[in-house]
Scaffold this motif. Structure first.
Motif, mmCIF file in Angstrom:
data_model
loop_
_atom_site.group_PDB
_atom_site.id
_atom_site.type_symbol
_atom_site.label_atom_id
_atom_site.label_comp_id
_atom_site.label_asym_id
_atom_site.label_seq_id
_atom_site.Cartn_x
_atom_site.Cartn_y
_atom_site.Cartn_z
ATOM 1 N N PRO A 41 41.475 38.293 56.873
ATOM 2 C CA PRO A 41 41.397 38.446 55.423
ATOM 3 C C PRO A 41 40.111 39.122 54.966
ATOM 4 O O PRO A 41 40.086 39.791 53.934
ATOM 5 N N GLY A 42 39.053 38.957 55.762
ATOM 6 C CA GLY A 42 37.783 39.578 55.409
ATOM 7 C C GLY A 42 37.859 41.091 55.422
ATOM 8 O O GLY A 42 37.205 41.768 54.622
ATOM 9 N N THR A 43 38.665 41.630 56.330
ATOM 10 C CA THR A 43 38.835 43.080 56.393
ATOM 11 C C THR A 43 39.540 43.580 55.146
ATOM 12 O O THR A 43 39.116 44.561 54.512
ATOM 13 N N VAL A 44 40.624 42.916 54.774
ATOM 14 C CA VAL A 44 41.352 43.300 53.569
ATOM 15 C C VAL A 44 40.451 43.152 52.341
ATOM 16 O O VAL A 44 40.423 44.028 51.465
ATOM 17 N N GLY A 45 39.712 42.073 52.289
ATOM 18 C CA GLY A 45 38.800 41.862 51.170
ATOM 19 C C GLY A 45 37.770 42.968 51.067
ATOM 20 O O GLY A 45 37.454 43.432 49.968
ATOM 21 N N GLY A 46 37.255 43.419 52.224
ATOM 22 C CA GLY A 46 36.278 44.498 52.222
ATOM 23 C C GLY A 46 36.856 45.804 51.705
ATOM 24 O O GLY A 46 36.203 46.539 50.951
ATOM 25 N N LEU A 47 38.088 46.094 52.097
ATOM 26 C CA LEU A 47 38.747 47.312 51.620
ATOM 27 C C LEU A 47 38.996 47.251 50.113
ATOM 28 O O LEU A 47 38.758 48.227 49.389
ATOM 29 N N VAL A 48 39.486 46.099 49.651
ATOM 30 C CA VAL A 48 39.777 45.949 48.217
ATOM 31 C C VAL A 48 38.501 46.045 47.393
ATOM 32 O O VAL A 48 38.471 46.712 46.346
ATOM 33 N N PRO A 72 51.624 42.680 53.504
ATOM 34 C CA PRO A 72 51.600 42.447 52.058
ATOM 35 C C PRO A 72 51.152 41.030 51.691
ATOM 36 O O PRO A 72 50.562 40.826 50.632
ATOM 37 N N SER A 73 51.450 40.071 52.564
ATOM 38 C CA SER A 73 51.049 38.688 52.277
ATOM 39 C C SER A 73 49.531 38.558 52.163
ATOM 40 O O SER A 73 49.022 37.655 51.498
ATOM 41 N N MET A 74 48.807 39.484 52.804
ATOM 42 C CA MET A 74 47.348 39.470 52.730
ATOM 43 C C MET A 74 46.823 40.348 51.608
ATOM 44 O O MET A 74 45.828 40.014 50.959
ATOM 45 N N THR A 75 47.480 41.484 51.387
ATOM 46 C CA THR A 75 46.948 42.462 50.437
ATOM 47 C C THR A 75 47.349 42.191 48.989
ATOM 48 O O THR A 75 46.523 42.316 48.076
ATOM 49 N N VAL A 76 48.615 41.838 48.765
ATOM 50 C CA VAL A 76 49.117 41.733 47.390
ATOM 51 C C VAL A 76 48.342 40.713 46.559
ATOM 52 O O VAL A 76 47.944 41.019 45.421
ATOM 53 N N PRO A 77 48.077 39.493 47.053
ATOM 54 C CA PRO A 77 47.319 38.545 46.213
ATOM 55 C C PRO A 77 45.946 39.069 45.802
ATOM 56 O O PRO A 77 45.526 38.868 44.645
ATOM 57 N N LYS A 78 45.252 39.734 46.707
ATOM 58 C CA LYS A 78 43.920 40.262 46.378
ATOM 59 C C LYS A 78 44.021 41.405 45.371
ATOM 60 O O LYS A 78 43.189 41.535 44.457
ATOM 61 N N LEU A 79 45.031 42.236 45.524
ATOM 62 C CA LEU A 79 45.224 43.341 44.586
ATOM 63 C C LEU A 79 45.603 42.837 43.202
ATOM 64 O O LEU A 79 45.149 43.382 42.188
ATOM 65 N N LEU A 80 46.413 41.792 43.142
ATOM 66 C CA LEU A 80 46.783 41.215 41.852
ATOM 67 C C LEU A 80 45.549 40.674 41.129
ATOM 68 O O LEU A 80 45.430 40.788 39.898
ATOM 69 N N HIS A 81 44.658 40.094 41.885
ATOM 70 C CA HIS A 81 43.396 39.612 41.300
ATOM 71 C C HIS A 81 42.603 40.776 40.715
ATOM 72 O O HIS A 81 42.022 40.674 39.621
ATOM 73 N N GLU A 82 42.601 41.920 41.421
ATOM 74 C CA GLU A 82 41.862 43.094 40.952
ATOM 75 C C GLU A 82 42.463 43.682 39.680
ATOM 76 O O GLU A 82 41.743 44.249 38.852
ATOM 77 N N VAL A 83 43.773 43.573 39.535
ATOM 78 C CA VAL A 83 44.426 44.111 38.335
ATOM 79 C C VAL A 83 43.872 43.432 37.083
ATOM 80 O O VAL A 83 43.851 44.022 36.000
ATOM 81 N N PRO A 108 55.401 40.733 38.005
ATOM 82 C CA PRO A 108 54.945 40.004 36.815
ATOM 83 C C PRO A 108 53.597 40.455 36.262
ATOM 84 O O PRO A 108 53.300 40.200 35.088
ATOM 85 N N VAL A 109 52.797 41.134 37.063
ATOM 86 C CA VAL A 109 51.477 41.557 36.576
ATOM 87 C C VAL A 109 51.589 42.766 35.646
ATOM 88 O O VAL A 109 50.659 43.077 34.895
#
Length: 225
Positions: A41-48, A72-83, A108-109
């Motif tokens: 998750p840290g890698t995905v977080g760093g990219l986001v 997507p289970s790792m990326t989508v929640p972090k991206l939704l937070h960024e939105v 829904p976002v």
């Protein structure tokens, strides 16, 4: 997929390289991460996190590509937070990436407020994401939201909106017909031009706009003049 210690070390170095002043270094770093995606998750977080501050277009596109390579289970929640971020670039890039991932759990976002975001790039990204993420049979809702933006901005902005409305299919036609009677002549002309493009994609945006302006000037509001 479990990464070896060597791969983990390479990923850590690549993440550090995202902070380089040289865009070519950042580009190579993102390419390396996307080429060998892991489940950290840290890698995905760093990219986001990098998406929100990356000034170079090519690097941002590579960041999106790298994120699509992760689950997507790792990326989508972090991206939704960024939105929901207060940073326009973070919102825009997150929406762009969500549209590339295409996971409809993100639907829904896409709120009416987001479709009307005051930042043009955020709004355009939201329009594209809405077209990709809308569940089948629910196209009328985003069509109504998109129609509230008719007449907004310059040529590129209006063309983006027209393309999004056209991509929603027949659900766009009633809202375009309603907008063709709007008191604002810019809204009427944009609605008429979009409807013409919907029916004749080969017409071209410029000719559709000019014809729409003629119709509106003559008081036709979408009727043939």
């Amino acid at each position: 997929m479990t990464m070896s210690k060597e791969e983990e070390g390479g990923t850590a170095r690549a993440l550090r390289a995202l902070g380089s002043d040289d865009p070519s270094v950042r580009l190579r770093a993102v390419l390396a991460i996307g080429t060998a995606p892991g489940e950290d998750p840290g890698t995905v977080g760093g990219l986001v996190e990098r998406c929100a501050v990356e000034p170079d277009f090519s690097v941002r596109e590579m960041l999106t590509w790298a994120l699509t390579r992760h689950p997507p289970s790792m990326t989508v929640p972090k991206l939704l937070h960024e939105v929901r971020s207060g940073c326009a670039r973070a919102r825009s890039q997150a929406l762009h990436t969500l549209s590339k991932i295409g996971d409809r759990r993100a639907w829904p976002v896409i709120t009416p407020a987001l479709l009307a975001d005051p930042d043009d790039e955020v709004a355009r990204s939201a329009w594209r994401a809405a077209v990709v993420l809308v569940p089948e049979g629910e196209e009328h809702g985003p069509a109504v939201g998109l129609a509230t933006q008719l007449g907004r901005g310059g040529r590129e902005m209006r063309l983006s909106l027209s393309r999004a409305l056209i991509a929603l299919g027949e659900a766009a036609l009633p809202v375009l017909a309603a907008a063709a009677t709007d008191p604002d002549p810019d809204v009427r002309a944009h609605a008429v031009a979009t409807e013409r493009l919907w029916r004749d994609p080969e017409a071209g945006f410029e000719s559709a706009v000019e014809e729409a302006k003629r119709v509106v000037a003559l008081g036709g509001a979408g009727q043939e003049g």
